[in-house]
Design a protein around this motif. Structure first.
Motif, PDB file in Angstrom:
ATOM      1  N   UNK A 116       1.072  -1.083  -0.078  1.00 45.36           N
ATOM      2  CA  UNK A 116       0.103   0.040  -0.139  1.00 45.36           C
ATOM      3  C   UNK A 116       0.747   1.204   0.012  1.00 45.36           C
ATOM      4  N   UNK A 117       2.218   1.128   0.756  1.00 43.64           N
ATOM      5  CA  UNK A 117       3.032   2.201   0.558  1.00 43.64           C
ATOM      6  C   UNK A 117       3.584   2.774  -0.802  1.00 43.64           C
ATOM      7  N   UNK A 118       3.652   1.594  -1.504  1.00 45.67           N
ATOM      8  CA  UNK A 118       4.094   2.006  -2.674  1.00 45.67           C
ATOM      9  C   UNK A 118       3.228   2.544  -3.561  1.00 45.67           C
ATOM     10  N   UNK A 119       1.900   2.257  -3.602  1.00 46.36           N
ATOM     11  CA  UNK A 119       0.743   3.078  -4.184  1.00 46.36           C
ATOM     12  C   UNK A 119       0.835   4.402  -3.644  1.00 46.36           C
ATOM     13  N   UNK A 120       0.702   4.663  -2.568  1.00 46.27           N
ATOM     14  CA  UNK A 120       0.796   6.105  -2.168  1.00 46.27           C
ATOM     15  C   UNK A 120       1.871   6.770  -2.556  1.00 46.27           C
ATOM     16  N   UNK A 121       3.099   6.176  -2.555  1.00 44.98           N
ATOM     17  CA  UNK A 121       4.285   6.865  -3.360  1.00 44.98           C
ATOM     18  C   UNK A 121       3.805   7.395  -4.736  1.00 44.98           C
ATOM     19  N   UNK A 122       3.425   6.210  -5.370  1.00 46.69           N
ATOM     20  CA  UNK A 122       3.087   6.589  -7.042  1.00 46.69           C
ATOM     21  C   UNK A 122       2.252   7.643  -7.098  1.00 46.69           C
ATOM     22  N   UNK A 123       1.221   7.549  -6.139  1.00 50.04           N
ATOM     23  CA  UNK A 123      -0.031   8.510  -6.330  1.00 50.04           C
ATOM     24  C   UNK A 123       0.602  10.138  -5.948  1.00 50.04           C
ATOM     25  N   UNK A 124       1.534  10.032  -5.127  1.00 43.92           N
ATOM     26  CA  UNK A 124       2.073  11.602  -4.733  1.00 43.92           C
ATOM     27  C   UNK A 124       3.051  11.896  -5.689  1.00 43.92           C
ATOM     28  N   UNK A 125       3.555  11.124  -6.612  1.00 45.65           N
ATOM     29  CA  UNK A 125       4.464  11.307  -7.473  1.00 45.65           C
ATOM     30  C   UNK A 125       3.851  11.835  -8.747  1.00 45.65           C
ATOM     31  N   UNK A 138       0.723  13.334  -8.660  1.00 44.81           N
ATOM     32  CA  UNK A 138       0.278  14.594  -8.399  1.00 44.81           C
ATOM     33  C   UNK A 138       1.149  15.922  -8.314  1.00 44.81           C
ATOM     34  N   UNK A 139       2.483  15.274  -7.906  1.00 46.70           N
ATOM     35  CA  UNK A 139       3.389  16.263  -7.657  1.00 46.70           C
ATOM     36  C   UNK A 139       4.086  16.684  -9.303  1.00 46.70           C
ATOM     37  N   UNK A 140       4.070  15.821 -10.122  1.00 46.86           N
ATOM     38  CA  UNK A 140       4.723  15.934 -11.261  1.00 46.86           C
ATOM     39  C   UNK A 140       3.571  16.309 -12.476  1.00 46.86           C
ATOM     40  N   UNK A 141       2.327  16.358 -11.919  1.00 48.10           N
ATOM     41  CA  UNK A 141       1.433  16.451 -13.172  1.00 48.10           C
ATOM     42  C   UNK A 141       1.537  17.556 -14.229  1.00 48.10           C
ATOM     43  N   UNK A 142       2.120  18.492 -13.981  1.00 49.44           N
ATOM     44  CA  UNK A 142       2.647  19.477 -14.715  1.00 49.44           C
ATOM     45  C   UNK A 142       3.345  18.796 -15.814  1.00 49.44           C
ATOM     46  N   UNK A 143       4.299  18.287 -15.356  1.00 49.45           N
ATOM     47  CA  UNK A 143       5.295  17.710 -16.173  1.00 49.45           C
ATOM     48  C   UNK A 143       4.838  16.669 -17.252  1.00 49.45           C
ATOM     49  N   UNK A 144       3.583  15.871 -16.487  1.00 48.18           N
ATOM     50  CA  UNK A 144       2.974  14.983 -17.489  1.00 48.18           C
ATOM     51  C   UNK A 144       2.330  15.449 -18.705  1.00 48.18           C
ATOM     52  N   UNK A 145       1.638  16.778 -18.499  1.00 48.57           N
ATOM     53  CA  UNK A 145       0.943  17.370 -19.283  1.00 48.57           C
ATOM     54  C   UNK A 145       2.252  17.842 -20.522  1.00 48.57           C
ATOM     55  N   UNK A 146       3.067  18.558 -20.042  1.00 48.41           N
ATOM     56  CA  UNK A 146       4.006  18.992 -21.020  1.00 48.41           C
ATOM     57  C   UNK A 146       4.676  18.058 -21.663  1.00 48.41           C
ATOM     58  N   UNK A 147       5.105  16.637 -21.122  1.00 47.25           N
ATOM     59  CA  UNK A 147       5.654  15.715 -21.882  1.00 47.25           C
ATOM     60  C   UNK A 147       4.764  14.938 -22.804  1.00 47.25           C
ATOM     61  N   UNK A 148       3.657  15.207 -22.504  1.00 49.00           N
ATOM     62  CA  UNK A 148       2.606  14.281 -23.326  1.00 49.00           C
ATOM     63  C   UNK A 148       2.403  15.133 -24.430  1.00 49.00           C
ATOM     64  N   UNK A 149       2.357  16.441 -24.362  1.00 44.48           N
ATOM     65  CA  UNK A 149       2.080  17.055 -25.672  1.00 44.48           C
ATOM     66  C   UNK A 149       3.269  17.083 -26.565  1.00 44.48           C
ATOM     67  N   UNK A 150       4.528  16.964 -25.935  1.00 41.80           N
ATOM     68  CA  UNK A 150       5.689  16.843 -26.742  1.00 41.80           C
ATOM     69  C   UNK A 150       5.660  15.641 -27.439  1.00 41.80           C
ATOM     70  N   UNK A 151       5.451  14.297 -26.680  1.00 37.59           N
ATOM     71  CA  UNK A 151       5.119  12.883 -27.147  1.00 37.59           C
ATOM     72  C   UNK A 151       4.225  12.961 -28.650  1.00 37.59           C
TER      73      UNK A 151
END
Length: 269
Positions: free
Chosen positions: A1-10, A12-25
């Motif tokens: 369960x700790x691993x799931x919370x770690x991934x969720x936090x990551x 949320x924290x880097x969602x702005x980067x997800x949007x930028x990289x997805x557009x670039x991709x």
């Protein structure tokens, strides 16, 4: 369960980067094509035409409880399949194909499959808009049931990400997993209610087995929304709970695998 919370936090924290990289991709994948982003619509259109010709003339002309013509019935279900197919295939190999290029950037590896999946969302929304126009011309206008579409879009994104955490980890360790996934996806195209009506199966137990496939829920959710057939997530509330349970279960398993092995990813390259 700790691993799931770690991934969720990551995420949320880097969602702005997800949007930028997805557009670039999305842009980079069409850079070398003369027609550019237009291929994101042309490829599905060609495949839909082939499926309609082969299956539309090979089975009865009307399907489903309301006797709907095959073409709009197929179109309303297959529209989400292209994101499922391409999203899973690309996200599953994203870690071992992009880790060297992105290793110098400061963000967790769990972001990699996520932004690849998001890059498939934009073409999907364009294709969905085109399908809505076509369905309107075929006698299925925009209706109140469209309000539930965002639920299924979010659902398929979460499902794809949960699965890709597992497959991208396993594919990095064992490359054969990617080949196996391609075969499984070809099979799922015919085991999902996309090209034929599962309700035609006489055996109840066999229909139940077919519904174990979580993509069945997504396809039917899209179809009931686009064709104005009801509130699927409410009418099939037990299946909705099952779908949520599958997504959560796969996410927990995928997070545990990813967090356990990601420190060693570079050793498998």
């Amino acid at each position: 369960m700790n691993s799931a919370l770690t991934v969720i936090n990551e995420q949320v924290k880097y969602f702005y980067l997800v949007r930028r990289l997805s557009l670039y991709e999305m842009k980079s994948s069409n850079t070398n094509n003369y027609l550019g982003m237009l291929w994101e619509l042309l490829n599905p259109a060609i495949q839909i035409s082939i499926y309609w010709f082969v299956f539309g003339f090979g089975i009865r002309n009307r399907v489903g409880e309301g006797g709907i013509d095959f073409f709009p019935w197929m179109l309303s279900g297959i529209v989400v399949w292209f994101m499922i197919n391409q999203g899973l295939l690309q996200a599953s190999k994203s870690v071992y194909t992009k880790i060297k290029m992105l290793s110098k950037m400061n963000f967790p590896m769990s972001v990699i499959p996520n932004y690849v999946i998001f890059s498939k969302l934009y073409p999907h929304l364009m294709l969905l808009a085109l399908v809505i126009i076509i369905l309107s011309l075929l006698g299925f206008p925009v209706n109140i049931y469209y309000l539930q579409l965002p639920l299924y879009i979010i659902g398929v994104l979460l499902l794809l990400y949960a699965i890709s955490l597992i497959t991208s980890t396993l594919s990095t360790i064992v490359r054969d997993v990617q080949m196996l996934l391609q075969s499984v996806l070809r099979m799922l195209l015919y085991l999902s209610p996309i090209l034929w009506d599962v309700s035609r199966i006489d055996q109840e137990w066999l229909r139940v087995i077919m519904k174990i496939n979580p993509f069945y829920y997504i396809v039917e959710g899209y179809r009931t929304s686009l064709l104005g057939q009801g509130w699927y997530f409410i009418d099939e509330w037990q299946y909705t709970l099952y779908f949520v349970g599958v997504v959560v279960g796969l996410f927990i398993i995928g997070s545990a695998l990813h967090v356990k092995f990601r420190r060693h990813f570079i050793d498998f390259l």
